[in-house]
Write an enzyme that holds these catalytic residues in place. Structure first.
Site, PDB file in Angstrom:
ATOM      1  N   HIS A  28     135.873  54.138  34.093  1.00 43.79           N
ATOM      2  CA  HIS A  28     135.005  55.307  34.256  1.00 43.79           C
ATOM      3  C   HIS A  28     133.529  54.895  34.114  1.00 43.79           C
ATOM      4  O   HIS A  28     132.675  55.363  34.865  1.00 43.79           O
ATOM      5  CB  HIS A  28     135.314  56.365  33.185  1.00 43.79           C
ATOM      6  CG  HIS A  28     136.690  56.971  33.285  1.00 43.79           C
ATOM      7  ND1 HIS A  28     137.650  56.781  32.329  1.00 43.79           N
ATOM      8  CD2 HIS A  28     137.251  57.781  34.223  1.00 43.79           C
ATOM      9  CE1 HIS A  28     138.749  57.445  32.665  1.00 43.79           C
ATOM     10  NE2 HIS A  28     138.539  58.058  33.803  1.00 43.79           N
ATOM     11  N   VAL A 176     138.609  48.537  37.802  1.00 42.04           N
ATOM     12  CA  VAL A 176     138.387  47.712  36.609  1.00 42.04           C
ATOM     13  C   VAL A 176     139.747  47.473  35.947  1.00 42.04           C
ATOM     14  O   VAL A 176     140.533  48.411  35.784  1.00 42.04           O
ATOM     15  CB  VAL A 176     137.412  48.403  35.640  1.00 42.04           C
ATOM     16  CG1 VAL A 176     137.227  47.575  34.372  1.00 42.04           C
ATOM     17  CG2 VAL A 176     136.073  48.638  36.322  1.00 42.04           C
TER      18      VAL A 176
END
Ligand code: AMP
Length: 280
Positions: A28, A176
């Site tokens: 995020h 990620v």
């Protein structure tokens, strides 16, 4: 929020939006940094945190979805976010239950949302496009950043923006991962004990497909699907929901796998459903 956004717009300040369901992780924050890069130091970055009920089926983990607003706010403060928008259900969907008296308008994408996540979770994308359209109308962003982790979602949002002329630029940031390759996800919290190790099988399956494509140029779809299936099932608590190979623009499935094809898969590890995807 809408009043504030209008004020910012009148002052000529660029607005970047990162929609999330909270329980934030480095994935995020990567999107937040991307938003900041796009709007600049003087622009405004808004992160929304909202666990959107309309994108969960009644059988899914809505009430158990992990939440920790205090921790999220601390992370976002350290990241230099201007506003965290945390609406309540009663504000987003007034009177939705028991009869949808106060809320009855949905946004539905009818092509890209039929396969993969849409096939496994039939009402999911209707909830996603509806809430994202609402967030765009409320926050009025110039750019909105989404993660490649949810590849099909990003493609559907792009299509919605194009089809309905939302004046917003969509940016997709790379996935990620944890050190061992597991894509970061709020749901990884559910992976206890050996399930956490087994969960790396999604990434291992992608690596295996990549290596196969590198070795031989054209691979029949059925063979690779069977190999992926076998690899997933070799983990005691993993069950393949789907694996698909498709054109990254149109999301149309391919018959033969070559380099440049997108691979996406969903796997239950214990009771937790995980997804991942990469370009081969
Ligand atoms: P969520 O809170 O899971 O709804 O995700 C909010 C946004 O973060 C979506 O655009 C996701 O695609 C993105 N996202 C989630 N996990 C990752 C990750 N590991 N790397 C990059 N973006 C991510």
């Amino acid at each position: 929020m809408q009043r504030l956004a209008k004020k910012w717009r009148r002052a000529g300040e660029g607005i970047g939006l990162v929609p999330t369901m909270g329980y934030l992780h480095a994935g995020h924050l990567r999107l937040v940094r991307e938003a900041r890069k796009r709007v600049g130091k003087r622009g405004k970055v808004v992160v929304s945190i909202y666990v959107n009920p309309t994108q969960f089926a009644p059988t899914e983990d809505l009430s158990k979805y992990p939440r920790d607003l205090k921790r999220d706010l601390k992370m976002l403060r350290e990241c230099g976010v201007d506003v965290v928008f945390t609406p309540e259900d009663s504000e987003m969907y007034p009177d939705r239950r028991p009869v949808p008296a106060g809320f009855s308008t949905y946004v539905v994408e009818e092509k890209l949302s039929r396969t993969m996540e849409g096939a496994s979770r039939p009402t999911h994308f209707r909830g996603v496009t509806t809430i994202v359209a609402k967030l765009f109308n409320i926050v009025q962003p110039d750019v909105a950043v989404f993660g490649q982790k949810d590849f099909q979602q990003a493609a559907i949002i792009r299509r919605m923006v194009r089809d309905l002329d939302f004046p917003v630029r969509i940016i997709v940031a790379p996935t990620v991962r944890e050190k061992d390759g597991l894509a970061m996800s709020s749901r990884n919290k559910y992976l206890e004990g050996d399930l956490r190790r087994q969960a790396t099988v999604l990434r291992r399956a992608i690596e295996m497909a990549r290596a196969t494509v590198k070795k031989s140029k054209r691979i029949p779809l059925a063979r690779l699907k069977a190999d992926v299936g076998a690899m997933i099932e070799s983990e005691p608590d993993a069950r393949l929901d789907y694996v698909e190979f498709f054109d990254p623009e149109s999301l149309v499935a391919v018959a033969e796998i070559t380099s440049g094809v997108q691979m996406a898969l969903a796997v239950f590890v214990g009771k937790t459903r995980l997804i991942d995807n990469e370009r081969l």
